[in-house]
Design a protein around this motif. Structure first.
Motif, mmCIF file in Angstrom:
data_model
loop_
_atom_site.group_PDB
_atom_site.id
_atom_site.type_symbol
_atom_site.label_atom_id
_atom_site.label_comp_id
_atom_site.label_asym_id
_atom_site.label_seq_id
_atom_site.Cartn_x
_atom_site.Cartn_y
_atom_site.Cartn_z
ATOM 1 N N UNK A 19 3.100 3.768 5.671
ATOM 2 C CA UNK A 19 1.868 3.621 4.889
ATOM 3 C C UNK A 19 0.802 2.904 5.715
ATOM 4 N N UNK A 20 1.170 1.796 6.342
ATOM 5 C CA UNK A 20 0.206 1.016 7.109
ATOM 6 C C UNK A 20 -0.300 1.786 8.325
ATOM 7 N N UNK A 176 -6.481 -5.178 -5.751
ATOM 8 C CA UNK A 176 -5.236 -5.322 -4.998
ATOM 9 C C UNK A 176 -4.668 -3.941 -4.684
ATOM 10 N N UNK A 177 -4.359 -3.728 -3.421
ATOM 11 C CA UNK A 177 -3.623 -2.540 -2.988
ATOM 12 C C UNK A 177 -2.254 -3.039 -2.539
ATOM 13 N N UNK A 178 -1.205 -2.571 -3.205
ATOM 14 C CA UNK A 178 0.133 -3.120 -2.991
ATOM 15 C C UNK A 178 1.052 -2.033 -2.447
ATOM 16 N N UNK A 237 1.165 1.730 -3.836
ATOM 17 C CA UNK A 237 1.615 2.850 -3.008
ATOM 18 C C UNK A 237 3.124 2.700 -2.880
ATOM 19 N N UNK A 238 3.858 3.624 -3.524
ATOM 20 C CA UNK A 238 5.304 3.476 -3.629
ATOM 21 C C UNK A 238 6.012 4.739 -3.161
ATOM 22 N N UNK A 239 7.274 4.614 -2.745
ATOM 23 C CA UNK A 239 8.038 5.809 -2.366
ATOM 24 C C UNK A 239 8.338 6.658 -3.599
ATOM 25 N N UNK A 265 2.508 9.140 1.911
ATOM 26 C CA UNK A 265 2.019 8.378 0.756
ATOM 27 C C UNK A 265 0.699 7.690 1.078
ATOM 28 N N UNK A 266 0.597 7.132 2.286
ATOM 29 C CA UNK A 266 -0.635 6.469 2.695
ATOM 30 C C UNK A 266 -1.792 7.446 2.806
ATOM 31 N N UNK A 267 -1.531 8.614 3.366
ATOM 32 C CA UNK A 267 -2.578 9.618 3.500
ATOM 33 C C UNK A 267 -3.010 10.146 2.133
ATOM 34 N N UNK A 268 -2.039 10.334 1.224
ATOM 35 C CA UNK A 268 -2.372 10.793 -0.123
ATOM 36 C C UNK A 268 -3.238 9.767 -0.851
#
Length: 283
Positions: A19-20, A176-178, A237-239, A265-268
């Motif tokens: 994600x990062x 917050x983005x978690x 942002x979760x699996x 997930x990060x790109x989505x």
């Protein structure tokens, strides 16, 4: 204030690393970045701008050898050798501490004081950085010798503070983005904490109590994320499935798969941000 929080999870954090890495491609702006346990290590590399470093560390045979050291543990050593892990990781690719410290976003991490059982959120100086990163990721039992930071004897920050959500809100964050390493449905049964607690009961009873509370504290944190106070927005942002990796290990294939799941997930999430921003501009 906009904050990024990164959950820990040992090798399972390969998802968060993905994600990062995806967020680094777009230079996503945050005022504050915080992490717990392995999440703090990932957050440090993120702020240092070292895309791919966390994945390379997780995949490196020398770094992976720092985990699951059963023979050493049975002889009185550590199950997870933090010194070996950090030394090998730095030989592979040194964490750019200068870039991290020069980043305009604040960097926070959590530790647990073994003498009081209390969690602390620290903003480490350059001189404290190495020890603070070791302390936040020092798993109880797996690491026999706690790390000294600011006069405290510390172990894994995730024991007392799974994610410093309330602390970040108290600092003034409203967005917050978690990045999580668990699925949306996951709740902590508390079993692992209860099983670990007797190990510390005699010499560190406050830590033993913190371990017994850990499941409830984790679940309360998740509830806060799901139902934040008025005026606070939380995006998680979760699996979409359970990561293949475990806390203390995973095959190279599993690490790569979990990382790719995180990149997707990060790109989505980033694509949704662009669409929402465009809709806002058109309104």
């Amino acid at each position: 204030m906009r904050a990024l929080l990164v959950e820990g999870g040992g090798v399972r954090s390969a998802f968060a690393a993905g994600v990062l890495d995806a967020l680094l491609e777009h230079d996503e702006p945050f005022d504050l970045v915080a992490g717990t346990s392995a999440g703090a290590l990932l957050a440090a590399a993120y702020l240092a701008g070292q895309k791919g470093r966390s994945l390379r560390v997780l995949r490196d045979p020398g770094c992976r050898a720092a985990f699951g050291r059963i023979t050493d543990f049975l002889r009185g050593g550590d199950l997870v050798d933090l010194e070996l892990l950090h030394e090998t990781a730095d030989r592979l690719e040194t964490l750019d501490g200068e870039a991290l410290m020069m980043h305009p976003a604040r960097f926070l991490l959590t530790v647990t004081d073994v003498d009081t059982g209390l969690g602390h959120v620290l903003e480490p100086s350059s001189d404290e950085l190495t020890d603070a990163l070791k302390a936040t990721s020092a798993l109880p039992i797996a690491v026999r010798s706690p790390i000294r930071v600011r006069g405290m004897t510390c172990l894994d920050g995730g024991i007392a503070i799974p994610l410093p959500v309330q602390h970040i809100i108290d600092l003034g964050a409203t967005e917050l983005v978690v990045v999580r390493t668990r699925q949306a449905s996951y709740r902590n049964s508390g079993r692992s904490g209860r099983l670990a607690a007797p190990w510390f009961e005699r010499k560190q009873p406050a830590l033993a109590e913190a371990l017994r509370r850990r499941g409830n504290v984790y679940n309360a944190t998740v509830d806060l994320l799901e139902h934040p106070p008025k005026g606070i927005t939380v995006q998680q942002i979760r699996p979409h499935r359970a990561p293949a990796c475990r806390r203390t290990g995973g095959s190279d294939v599993d690490i790569v798969r979990d990382h790719l799941m995180g990149v997707d997930a990060g790109q989505a999430w980033r694509s949704k941000q662009r669409i929402d921003a465009q809709h806002g501009a058109d309104a």
